[in-house]
Design a protein around this motif. Sequence first.
Motif, PDB file in Angstrom:
ATOM      1  N   ALA A 114     -11.193  44.511 -25.412  1.00 38.95           N
ATOM      2  CA  ALA A 114     -11.866  43.374 -26.042  1.00 38.95           C
ATOM      3  C   ALA A 114     -10.993  42.770 -27.130  1.00 38.95           C
ATOM      4  O   ALA A 114     -10.896  41.539 -27.274  1.00 38.95           O
ATOM      5  N   LYS A 115     -10.324  43.619 -27.896  1.00 39.04           N
ATOM      6  CA  LYS A 115      -9.459  43.127 -28.973  1.00 39.04           C
ATOM      7  C   LYS A 115      -8.276  42.353 -28.397  1.00 39.04           C
ATOM      8  O   LYS A 115      -7.883  41.300 -28.929  1.00 39.04           O
ATOM      9  N   ALA A 116      -7.698  42.844 -27.307  1.00 33.17           N
ATOM     10  CA  ALA A 116      -6.554  42.166 -26.690  1.00 33.17           C
ATOM     11  C   ALA A 116      -6.959  40.824 -26.107  1.00 33.17           C
ATOM     12  O   ALA A 116      -6.247  39.823 -26.255  1.00 33.17           O
ATOM     13  N   LEU A 117      -8.118  40.771 -25.436  1.00 30.30           N
ATOM     14  CA  LEU A 117      -8.563  39.516 -24.845  1.00 30.30           C
ATOM     15  C   LEU A 117      -8.913  38.499 -25.925  1.00 30.30           C
ATOM     16  O   LEU A 117      -8.614  37.304 -25.793  1.00 30.30           O
ATOM     17  N   LEU A 118      -9.515  38.965 -27.016  1.00 34.07           N
ATOM     18  CA  LEU A 118      -9.822  38.072 -28.129  1.00 34.07           C
ATOM     19  C   LEU A 118      -8.535  37.517 -28.737  1.00 34.07           C
ATOM     20  O   LEU A 118      -8.451  36.321 -29.064  1.00 34.07           O
ATOM     21  N   ALA A 119      -7.524  38.362 -28.870  1.00 32.61           N
ATOM     22  CA  ALA A 119      -6.233  37.891 -29.390  1.00 32.61           C
ATOM     23  C   ALA A 119      -5.650  36.823 -28.471  1.00 32.61           C
ATOM     24  O   ALA A 119      -5.135  35.799 -28.934  1.00 32.61           O
ATOM     25  N   TRP A 120      -5.745  37.045 -27.171  1.00 30.35           N
ATOM     26  CA  TRP A 120      -5.174  36.107 -26.203  1.00 30.35           C
ATOM     27  C   TRP A 120      -5.877  34.750 -26.243  1.00 30.35           C
ATOM     28  O   TRP A 120      -5.236  33.706 -26.114  1.00 30.35           O
ATOM     29  N   THR A 121      -7.190  34.744 -26.443  1.00 34.22           N
ATOM     30  CA  THR A 121      -7.912  33.467 -26.498  1.00 34.22           C
ATOM     31  C   THR A 121      -7.439  32.613 -27.665  1.00 34.22           C
ATOM     32  O   THR A 121      -7.541  31.384 -27.617  1.00 34.22           O
ATOM     33  N   SER A 122      -6.898  33.244 -28.701  1.00 35.17           N
ATOM     34  CA  SER A 122      -6.425  32.465 -29.850  1.00 35.17           C
ATOM     35  C   SER A 122      -5.267  31.552 -29.454  1.00 35.17           C
ATOM     36  O   SER A 122      -5.070  30.494 -30.055  1.00 35.17           O
ATOM     37  N   THR A 123      -4.496  31.937 -28.440  1.00 40.30           N
ATOM     38  CA  THR A 123      -3.397  31.078 -27.991  1.00 40.30           C
ATOM     39  C   THR A 123      -3.917  29.912 -27.155  1.00 40.30           C
ATOM     40  O   THR A 123      -3.247  28.881 -27.046  1.00 40.30           O
ATOM     41  N   LEU A 124      -5.097  30.075 -26.561  1.00 37.29           N
ATOM     42  CA  LEU A 124      -5.667  29.003 -25.740  1.00 37.29           C
ATOM     43  C   LEU A 124      -6.323  27.930 -26.599  1.00 37.29           C
ATOM     44  O   LEU A 124      -6.364  26.760 -26.207  1.00 37.29           O
ATOM     45  N   VAL A 125      -6.859  28.313 -27.745  1.00 39.02           N
ATOM     46  CA  VAL A 125      -7.535  27.332 -28.607  1.00 39.02           C
ATOM     47  C   VAL A 125      -6.595  26.770 -29.660  1.00 39.02           C
ATOM     48  O   VAL A 125      -6.953  25.840 -30.378  1.00 39.02           O
ATOM     49  N   TRP A 126      -5.362  27.317 -29.756  1.00 36.29           N
ATOM     50  CA  TRP A 126      -4.431  26.844 -30.777  1.00 36.29           C
ATOM     51  C   TRP A 126      -4.049  25.395 -30.531  1.00 36.29           C
ATOM     52  O   TRP A 126      -3.828  24.968 -29.395  1.00 36.29           O
ATOM     53  N   HIS A 127      -3.997  24.624 -31.614  1.00 31.52           N
ATOM     54  CA  HIS A 127      -3.563  23.222 -31.543  1.00 31.52           C
ATOM     55  C   HIS A 127      -2.892  22.878 -32.864  1.00 31.52           C
ATOM     56  O   HIS A 127      -3.412  23.222 -33.935  1.00 31.52           O
ATOM     57  N   PRO A 128      -1.744  22.212 -32.822  1.00 28.15           N
ATOM     58  CA  PRO A 128      -1.002  21.981 -34.067  1.00 28.15           C
ATOM     59  C   PRO A 128      -1.721  21.098 -35.070  1.00 28.15           C
ATOM     60  O   PRO A 128      -1.390  21.105 -36.253  1.00 28.15           O
ATOM     61  N   GLU A 129      -2.719  20.332 -34.616  1.00 31.48           N
ATOM     62  CA  GLU A 129      -3.394  19.400 -35.511  1.00 31.48           C
ATOM     63  C   GLU A 129      -4.577  20.036 -36.234  1.00 31.48           C
ATOM     64  O   GLU A 129      -5.176  19.407 -37.097  1.00 31.48           O
TER      65      GLU A 129
END
Length: 579
Positions: free
Chosen positions: A365-380
């Motif tokens: 669960a911790k690894a998947l949660l970490a991975w989702t952070s790269t999907l929602v990341w946006h420079p703005e």
Amino acid sequence: MDRRLAAILAADVASFSALVGADEEGTLRALKGHMSAIEPIIGLHGGRVVKTMGDGFLAEFSSVVDAVAAADTMQRRLFERNSERGDGPELLFRMGVHVGDIVVDGDDILGDGVNIAARLESIADPGGIIVSARVHEDVDGKLDLTFHDLGLQNLKNITRSIHVFAVDQPKLIAVTPVLPARSEKPSVAVLAFDSLSSDTEQEYFADGITEDIITGLCRVPWLFVIARNSSFSYKGLSVDIRQIGRELGVRYVLEGSVRKAGQMLRVSGQLIDAETGTHIWAENYDGKLEDIFELQDRITEAVVNAIAPKIRTAEIARSKLKRPERLEAYDFYLRGQASVGRFQLKDAVIQLQNALRAAPEFVEAKALLAWTSTLVWHPEYEAAQQTLETGVRFAREVLQVPDSDVEALAYAGYVVAWGSDEHDFGQSFVNRALTAAPSCFSAWSSSCLLYGMRGDTEMAQAHGEVALRLNPRDPLAYRVHMGLAWGALAARDWDGLWLATRNARAFADSVRSFRLYEITVLHHRGERAQARKLSARVLARYPDLSVSAVRTYIGLIAIVADGTYDPILDALAASGFPE
């Protein structure tokens, strides 16, 4: 109750009652499969399914352009599925899109905007899309679509006439898939287990059990295991097992079902030889809900033993996952996993956070949660940057756990390599996952991305090819195509870059990077007029986009090789983008 302006998409199946009358079981199975295939498209375009209504659904979007783009992409995907349906019924959806004021009542939405969208859907042709004039005005010139003016229409229970347009959809032609070569290893695909529960909301549970079995099989190094999204693409389709074997390039197919009633659980499985269609074994596994992990392990062990009876006990044991002590945490994890698959990332984060509250050391669960952070990341978005920093912290914690699950290592290693300056450290864990589980699709796709961003064209191409072989039917494999695009860009391989963007065509209207790649290819091929035309369409949709904004975005991704993105910046500047 709250009010807001939103784009509403209403959809239903044409002649649904007649289809149910002719074949109730087949129609309901096909509808469930179609919904599983198109829900990720809704999420990818920033929408959410508000509710399902027997033969249709209602979805909400914050952007009217995204709503129409999603409708078009869904109709194309549904056409593909209908052409692959085998002996199953053909289900044609009608869709209507309107933008207007809605009233929010809990998870439901009400109001005039919803009513008009529903009435527009009712006058659409089967397989067609109808939009209101207000939608047409907002969308025209921003998508690769043309519209046919149907004039004023009197809609049932709507007091005023509504000016409407139909989306002109080109005649689609079913493409015969290129059959992959069969792996030299024993090869297996695990189809989505059917949920036999009377509660339709329990489908995530059956999908989660299936995914755990796939993950367990992936840990047996001499097996070739097809990835989830490709095997799940057959949901609801009445396709012969031998055809599935040919299309996926596998020798064996595992299918089954899950029945959950209170605390009692029955998991049924059968392994089929995809060459002959004969059953190798079939078994029912009964137990209490608390026995779920044991049941999964018994099925995994049975599959491994059936394919190669002399398999060492150690390799069977290696397929077993680390389990959370509390079943509540596992249930939250399965819900989060299902939300990630539908691109409902906000809900996924909530569910995975709940899983960690119930079991703070739940590594998967911790690894998947970490991975989702790269999907929602946006420079703005500053909040997204903070989310990424949290994701990197979680990923580091996962990498410190001895004997972590290989997929958790792949997720966490990618996050550290992508989101911090320790690229080699993160990549080493992705490589470890590849060695331990050669069928781990997430590791191959992440590795393709990382090598592409480094400008290592050869490795990105090699790892991308393996990822696509493991996942040949995944309609949402945009991360692999992104990695291949980066690799081609670094090599100034315009044909390769064009191929990557074409293969990711379903994402052209939701992942704008692919649009920038198209402009780049057109410019450097000398098709300057086409590049300027596409640039004008992109700028109409994203008026704040500029060369400097793209340059800033590139600068925030530290792993990107120097000079990799220069051709994009040159092409955008020459094609009409403001500095």
